[in-house]
Every structure is written in structure tokens, then in C-alpha cells.
Design an enzyme around this catalytic site. Structure first.
Site, mmCIF file in Angstrom:
data_model
loop_
_atom_site.group_PDB
_atom_site.id
_atom_site.type_symbol
_atom_site.label_atom_id
_atom_site.label_comp_id
_atom_site.label_asym_id
_atom_site.label_seq_id
_atom_site.Cartn_x
_atom_site.Cartn_y
_atom_site.Cartn_z
ATOM 1 N N PRO A 2 0.806 -1.218 0.000
ATOM 2 C CA PRO A 2 0.000 0.000 0.000
ATOM 3 C C PRO A 2 0.843 1.274 0.000
ATOM 4 O O PRO A 2 1.820 1.376 0.735
ATOM 5 C CB PRO A 2 -0.825 -0.102 1.280
ATOM 6 C CG PRO A 2 -0.449 -1.349 1.956
ATOM 7 C CD PRO A 2 0.555 -2.069 1.161
ATOM 8 N N GLU A 3 0.443 2.219 -0.851
ATOM 9 C CA GLU A 3 1.088 3.531 -0.910
ATOM 10 C C GLU A 3 0.038 4.594 -0.581
ATOM 11 O O GLU A 3 -1.096 4.252 -0.262
ATOM 12 C CB GLU A 3 1.665 3.768 -2.312
ATOM 13 C CG GLU A 3 2.709 2.735 -2.696
ATOM 14 C CD GLU A 3 3.380 3.051 -4.036
ATOM 15 O OE1 GLU A 3 3.404 4.234 -4.423
ATOM 16 O OE2 GLU A 3 3.862 2.117 -4.678
ATOM 17 N N LYS A 59 2.267 6.867 4.920
ATOM 18 C CA LYS A 59 1.619 5.576 4.708
ATOM 19 C C LYS A 59 0.996 5.053 5.999
ATOM 20 O O LYS A 59 0.650 3.885 6.095
ATOM 21 C CB LYS A 59 2.636 4.562 4.171
ATOM 22 C CG LYS A 59 3.233 4.956 2.816
ATOM 23 C CD LYS A 59 4.271 3.953 2.360
ATOM 24 C CE LYS A 59 5.129 4.511 1.233
ATOM 25 N NZ LYS A 59 6.277 3.645 0.951
ATOM 26 N N HIS A 93 -5.881 -15.117 8.459
ATOM 27 C CA HIS A 93 -4.827 -14.110 8.601
ATOM 28 C C HIS A 93 -5.248 -12.936 9.487
ATOM 29 O O HIS A 93 -4.582 -11.908 9.498
ATOM 30 C CB HIS A 93 -4.387 -13.595 7.235
ATOM 31 C CG HIS A 93 -3.898 -14.686 6.334
ATOM 32 N ND1 HIS A 93 -4.215 -14.750 4.995
ATOM 33 C CD2 HIS A 93 -3.145 -15.780 6.597
ATOM 34 C CE1 HIS A 93 -3.671 -15.841 4.476
ATOM 35 N NE2 HIS A 93 -3.019 -16.485 5.410
ATOM 36 N N ARG A 111 1.427 -11.351 5.721
ATOM 37 C CA ARG A 111 2.871 -11.396 5.941
ATOM 38 C C ARG A 111 3.289 -10.988 7.356
ATOM 39 O O ARG A 111 4.453 -11.111 7.715
ATOM 40 C CB ARG A 111 3.589 -10.497 4.919
ATOM 41 C CG ARG A 111 3.281 -10.827 3.463
ATOM 42 C CD ARG A 111 4.054 -12.041 2.964
ATOM 43 N NE ARG A 111 5.488 -11.854 3.052
ATOM 44 C CZ ARG A 111 6.230 -11.270 2.120
ATOM 45 N NH1 ARG A 111 5.686 -10.802 1.021
ATOM 46 N NH2 ARG A 111 7.532 -11.156 2.276
ATOM 47 N N ARG A 154 20.226 19.246 -3.529
ATOM 48 C CA ARG A 154 20.464 17.812 -3.333
ATOM 49 C C ARG A 154 20.873 17.163 -4.637
ATOM 50 O O ARG A 154 20.293 17.427 -5.671
ATOM 51 C CB ARG A 154 19.192 17.129 -2.855
ATOM 52 C CG ARG A 154 18.936 17.333 -1.399
ATOM 53 C CD ARG A 154 17.864 16.399 -0.895
ATOM 54 N NE ARG A 154 17.766 16.563 0.536
ATOM 55 C CZ ARG A 154 17.037 17.505 1.114
ATOM 56 N NH1 ARG A 154 16.324 18.343 0.394
ATOM 57 N NH2 ARG A 154 17.032 17.623 2.425
ATOM 58 N N ARG A 252 15.419 -0.429 -5.829
ATOM 59 C CA ARG A 252 14.105 -1.008 -6.082
ATOM 60 C C ARG A 252 13.976 -1.424 -7.543
ATOM 61 O O ARG A 252 14.592 -0.818 -8.428
ATOM 62 C CB ARG A 252 12.992 0.020 -5.778
ATOM 63 C CG ARG A 252 13.089 0.656 -4.408
ATOM 64 C CD ARG A 252 12.846 -0.338 -3.291
ATOM 65 N NE ARG A 252 11.488 -0.875 -3.330
ATOM 66 C CZ ARG A 252 10.439 -0.296 -2.762
ATOM 67 N NH1 ARG A 252 10.586 0.834 -2.101
ATOM 68 N NH2 ARG A 252 9.245 -0.841 -2.831
#
Ligand SMILES: [Zn+2]
Length: 262
Positions: A2-3, A59, A93, A111, A154, A252
């Protein structure tokens, strides 16, 4: 995983459905889901509280409770909430069950990386995951000039920038790829080489992609985005440029089009 759009959609839906309800019972089927406090005080302090609001920050999901307590939940990989009739069979779960006035609010997590903390205002102010969170990209304060300040001097890969929760909160791997495709930027492009035009385009892409995803998402069964759809469908660039490339960027797995993302 989830984002921002997934958590925002879940927060809005829960806010509509559980706000005002009192927590009548607490069952910890997997006690390790709760990090703070210990299971016994966690149950005792939650019991009898009323849920006054459900919100998102980064999040994280927040349940604001009567008596100035906040239940902070991070869904991590597979955490999710559902409302079920009290007599409905309990999914294997299921980790935590909050018995509300009209239904059970059940936290499931295949998980088991998801976690909960029940915090006082003081603890919340010091909470490590929240204290360092960057600006909310859908907040009106996230303007073009503000984004330029965040980038500042940056030198980072642009995808690494989008994933930095301490700079901008809530963007994860999938939506970062969608945003960079929309902005026609190569994910490894260094931020100090971006023109002011490119920074403006990137800023608009962040807002547009996330706004659209929040509007259209029906929970995180499927991410929302032109690029994300194409990646799932045939792995070709939606602009007709042929196969997408996959590489490791910012640690990633990253998809991009080598022709239109520079
Ligand atoms: Zn392309």
C-alpha cells in the site's frame, strides 16, 4: 504494497463507516502485531473508547480516539482492515479484532509486517516514523516553489528523491514509476541536472498521478495509472515506444521507457 492512494482510500472509507462508534471489545489473535504498549494495557486502554476520526499521514493510518489517544497503524506489505458481522467466520490471517457497536473491525495481515501502536499525544509527537515525515504531496502547501526548495541543491537520483519519506510522504515504488513516466524522466536522472521546466513538470505529475489514483482507487486491489496498466498488460510504453526496461534504481525494481524517459 500500500502507498499513499491506497492508505488514503482506506482511511476515507473507514472514516465514513466507523466514526462515532465505540470499541466494545479487543481481541489480539497475533499479539506481536501490537508494538506498544504490552497486550494487556493495549486491550484495557482501547476498550470503551470512541473512534472520532480515521486519517492518513504518509503511509500511516490513524484512528483518533476519545480520551486523546491515537491508534497508529502501518499496513506494510499486506495489512488491511475490513468490517464484518460479528458472527462471520474469522479469516485465518486475522491479527486483531475490534468489536464495534454494529460490526467487527478486523485487521488481517498475511505477511505479519503490519503493526499498531496506541499512543498518547506526547508519545505521538515523539513517534519515530511520524516525526521525520516530509510534506504531504496532496496538501495545498506542496506547491511548485516548495518542491523546488525540497530538491534544493540535493544530488540524488530522481526516483530516490520520490521515495524519500522524510522529504515527501507516501510515495512508494509503483507510483514513483508512474510519476516518472508521466514526467518523461529517467528514474536515475540526477536531481541537480533537472531544468526548472522539468521540476515543474515533475511537480504537476506527482499531484496529478496521486489525485487521480485517490479518486479512482477502489482499495488496493489494483494500482491506478496509465503506465502501471501498460506494465501489467503487455510491458510496452503507452506512448508506442515498445518494450519497457526493468532495472534496479534506488535499490528497487524499476520499470521505465528508455525512449521517452531521459
Ligand atoms: Zn516511451
Amino acid at each position: 504494497m500500500p502507498e499513499l492512494p491506497d492508505v488514503e482510500t482506506l482511511a476515507r472509507s473507514l472514516h465514513r463507516r466507523v466514526r462515532g462508534q465505540r470499541i466494545r471489545g479487543v481481541r489480539l489473535l497475533t499479539p506481536s502485531t501490537v508494538r506498544h504498549p504490552e497486550p494487556a494495557p493495549f486491550r484495557r486502554r482501547l476498550q470503551g473508547r470512541r473512534i472520532t476520526a480515521v486519517r492518513r499521514r504518509g503511509k500511516y493510518l490513524f484512528f483518533e480516539l476519545s480520551g486523546d489517544l491515537t491508534l497508529v497503524v502501518h499496513l506494510r506489505m499486506t495489512g488491511d482492515f475490513s468490517l464484518s458481522a460479528a458472527e462471520a467466520p474469522v479469516h485465518p490471517h486475522t491479527r486483531v479484532i475490534l468489536t464495534l457497536e454494529t460490526a467487527d473491525l478486523r485487521f488481517t495481515d498475511l505477511r505479519r509486517f503490519g503493526h499498531m501502536d496506541l499512543l498518547t499525544p506526547d508519545q505521538r509527537a515523539r513517534f519515530p516514523g511520524l516525526r521525520g515525515l516530509g510534506i504531504e504531496p496532496l496538501d495545498p502547501a506542496f506547491t511548485g516553489p516548495r518542491f523546488r526548495i525540497i530538491i534544493g541543491t540535493r544530488r540524488l537520483g530522481v526516483k530516490a528523491l520520490l521515495l524519500r519519506q522524510d522529504l515527501i510522504a507516501g510515495i512508494g515504488n509503483l507510483y514513483a514509476d508512474e510519476i516518472l513516466w508521466q514526467a518523461r524522466l529517467h528514474p536515475a536522472r540526477a536531481t541537480d541536472t533537472l531544468s526548472s521546466q522539468e521540476v515543474a513538470v515533475l511537480h504537476r505529475a506527482i499531484r496529478r498521478v496521486l489525485t487521480r489514483a485517490v479518486r479512482r482507487l477502489s482499495r488496493y486491489r489494483r494500482p491506478v495509472g496509465v503506465f502501471l496498466d501498460a506494465r501489467e498488460r503487455d510491458g510496452h510504453c503507452p506512448r508506442g515506444h515498445g518494450p519497457l526496461r526493468v532495472a534496479r534504481v534506488a535499490g528497487r525494481t524499476t520499470y521505465f521507457c528508455p525512449r521517452c524517459q531521459r
